[in-house]
Design a protein around this motif. Structure first.
Motif, PDB file in Angstrom:
ATOM      1  N   MET A 144     -36.523  30.698  23.625  1.00 19.08           N
ATOM      2  CA  MET A 144     -36.385  30.435  25.159  1.00 19.08           C
ATOM      3  C   MET A 144     -36.165  29.030  25.329  1.00 19.08           C
ATOM      4  N   THR A 145     -36.782  28.260  24.558  1.00 20.92           N
ATOM      5  CA  THR A 145     -36.617  26.808  24.542  1.00 20.92           C
ATOM      6  C   THR A 145     -34.915  26.567  24.161  1.00 20.92           C
ATOM      7  N   GLY A 146     -34.302  25.521  24.922  1.00 16.63           N
ATOM      8  CA  GLY A 146     -32.857  25.311  24.333  1.00 16.63           C
ATOM      9  C   GLY A 146     -31.874  26.112  25.051  1.00 16.63           C
ATOM     10  N   ILE A 147     -32.402  27.389  25.802  1.00 17.14           N
ATOM     11  CA  ILE A 147     -31.222  28.261  26.343  1.00 17.14           C
ATOM     12  C   ILE A 147     -31.321  27.967  27.821  1.00 17.14           C
TER      13      ILE A 147
ATOM     14  N   ASP B  81     -31.792  28.412  31.467  1.00 14.19           N
ATOM     15  CA  ASP B  81     -32.767  29.086  32.245  1.00 14.19           C
ATOM     16  C   ASP B  81     -33.577  29.938  31.331  1.00 14.19           C
ATOM     17  N   PHE B  82     -34.084  29.318  30.211  1.00 16.78           N
ATOM     18  CA  PHE B  82     -35.083  29.729  29.162  1.00 16.78           C
ATOM     19  C   PHE B  82     -34.846  31.134  28.839  1.00 16.78           C
ATOM     20  N   ASN B  83     -33.473  31.647  28.974  1.00 11.17           N
ATOM     21  CA  ASN B  83     -33.293  32.877  28.691  1.00 11.17           C
ATOM     22  C   ASN B  83     -33.883  34.143  29.612  1.00 11.17           C
ATOM     23  N   TYR B  84     -34.558  33.696  30.700  1.00  8.74           N
ATOM     24  CA  TYR B  84     -35.111  34.325  31.506  1.00  8.74           C
ATOM     25  C   TYR B  84     -34.242  35.621  32.178  1.00  8.74           C
ATOM     26  N   PRO B  85     -33.065  35.335  32.386  1.00  6.55           N
ATOM     27  CA  PRO B  85     -32.093  36.675  32.670  1.00  6.55           C
ATOM     28  C   PRO B  85     -32.241  37.782  31.656  1.00  6.55           C
TER      29      PRO B  85
ATOM     30  N   PHE C 289     -34.202  38.328  29.076  1.00  6.75           N
ATOM     31  CA  PHE C 289     -35.677  38.754  29.076  1.00  6.75           C
ATOM     32  C   PHE C 289     -35.862  39.941  30.318  1.00  6.75           C
ATOM     33  N   ASN C 290     -35.437  39.305  31.420  1.00  5.31           N
ATOM     34  CA  ASN C 290     -35.928  40.276  32.467  1.00  5.31           C
ATOM     35  C   ASN C 290     -34.955  41.429  32.710  1.00  5.31           C
ATOM     36  N   ALA C 291     -33.806  41.264  32.288  1.00  6.25           N
ATOM     37  CA  ALA C 291     -32.891  42.652  32.107  1.00  6.25           C
ATOM     38  C   ALA C 291     -33.395  43.497  31.058  1.00  6.25           C
ATOM     39  N   ALA C 292     -33.736  43.175  29.931  1.00  5.00           N
ATOM     40  CA  ALA C 292     -34.473  44.151  28.720  1.00  5.00           C
ATOM     41  C   ALA C 292     -35.524  44.612  29.177  1.00  5.00           C
ATOM     42  N   ALA C 293     -36.416  43.734  30.028  1.00  7.59           N
ATOM     43  CA  ALA C 293     -37.695  44.247  30.486  1.00  7.59           C
ATOM     44  C   ALA C 293     -37.451  45.422  31.679  1.00  7.59           C
ATOM     45  N   ASP C 294     -36.501  45.147  32.553  1.00  2.00           N
ATOM     46  CA  ASP C 294     -36.028  46.106  33.544  1.00  2.00           C
ATOM     47  C   ASP C 294     -35.663  47.445  32.851  1.00  2.00           C
ATOM     48  N   GLN C 295     -34.794  47.485  31.836  1.00  2.00           N
ATOM     49  CA  GLN C 295     -34.345  48.529  31.245  1.00  2.00           C
ATOM     50  C   GLN C 295     -35.366  49.374  30.653  1.00  2.00           C
ATOM     51  N   LEU C 296     -36.335  48.546  29.782  1.00  2.10           N
ATOM     52  CA  LEU C 296     -37.518  49.350  29.218  1.00  2.10           C
ATOM     53  C   LEU C 296     -38.229  50.090  30.298  1.00  2.10           C
ATOM     54  N   ARG C 297     -38.719  49.177  31.340  1.00  3.71           N
ATOM     55  CA  ARG C 297     -39.535  49.628  32.370  1.00  3.71           C
ATOM     56  C   ARG C 297     -38.897  51.065  33.084  1.00  3.71           C
ATOM     57  N   ALA C 298     -37.547  51.042  33.265  1.00  2.00           N
ATOM     58  CA  ALA C 298     -36.939  52.092  33.658  1.00  2.00           C
ATOM     59  C   ALA C 298     -37.116  53.291  32.976  1.00  2.00           C
ATOM     60  N   ARG C 299     -37.352  53.242  31.484  1.00  2.00           N
ATOM     61  CA  ARG C 299     -37.463  54.250  30.607  1.00  2.00           C
ATOM     62  C   ARG C 299     -38.877  54.587  30.340  1.00  2.00           C
TER      63      ARG C 299
ATOM     64  N   TYR D 155     -41.659  52.354  29.573  1.00  2.00           N
ATOM     65  CA  TYR D 155     -42.534  51.614  28.723  1.00  2.00           C
ATOM     66  C   TYR D 155     -43.058  50.668  29.765  1.00  2.00           C
ATOM     67  N   GLU D 156     -44.482  50.348  29.063  1.00  2.46           N
ATOM     68  CA  GLU D 156     -44.930  49.203  29.672  1.00  2.46           C
ATOM     69  C   GLU D 156     -44.741  48.149  28.876  1.00  2.46           C
ATOM     70  N   VAL D 157     -44.351  47.202  29.676  1.00  2.00           N
ATOM     71  CA  VAL D 157     -43.608  45.730  29.160  1.00  2.00           C
ATOM     72  C   VAL D 157     -44.304  44.665  29.521  1.00  2.00           C
ATOM     73  N   GLU D 158     -44.784  43.819  28.605  1.00  3.47           N
ATOM     74  CA  GLU D 158     -45.216  42.413  28.410  1.00  3.47           C
ATOM     75  C   GLU D 158     -43.974  41.498  28.442  1.00  3.47           C
ATOM     76  N   ASN D 159     -43.715  41.021  29.364  1.00  2.06           N
ATOM     77  CA  ASN D 159     -42.342  40.116  29.391  1.00  2.06           C
ATOM     78  C   ASN D 159     -42.682  38.573  29.649  1.00  2.06           C
TER      79      ASN D 159
END
Length: 102
Positions: free
Chosen positions: A1-4, A6-10, A12-22, A24-28
């Motif tokens: 996340m460092t050096g990217i 917005d810390f690559n938050y978009p 991380f959040n997109a992947a977490a949303d996709q997994l939660r929609a399926r 999964y319990e996600v630790e993002n």
């Protein structure tokens, strides 16, 4: 996340949303956001405590460029956790859903 940006938050959040929609319990790691005056080691100490609660670690593209992700993978492998690419996990879920719908 460092050096990217917005810390690559978009990503991380997109992947977490996709997994939660399926279901999964996600630790993002992006969920705790930016903490003023926190250092890289502070974030990693917190993230590693959360990692210990997981059975699977799902990696974003280019994770190999991240020192934190490499450390998380090393620990996950030593703990005999399943390590997958997040995209492959979502893709597999999509394929399974399509097969069930047929």
């Amino acid at each position: 996340m460092t050096g990217i940006a917005d810390f690559n938050y978009p990503a991380f959040n997109a992947a977490a949303d996709q997994l939660r929609a399926r279901g999964y319990e996600v630790e993002n790691p992006a969920d705790h956001g930016i903490v003023e005056s926190a250092q890289w080691t502070d974030y990693m100490a917190y993230d590693l405590t959360r990692l210990g609660l997981c059975g699977v670690i799902a990696l974003l593209p280019d994770w190999e460029a991240s020192q934190g992700a490499k450390l998380e993978v090393l620990i996950a492998e030593r703990l005999d956790m399943t390590v997958v690419n997040a995209h492959d996990l979502v893709k597999r879920e999509n394929l399974e859903a399509t097969a069930k719908a047929r």
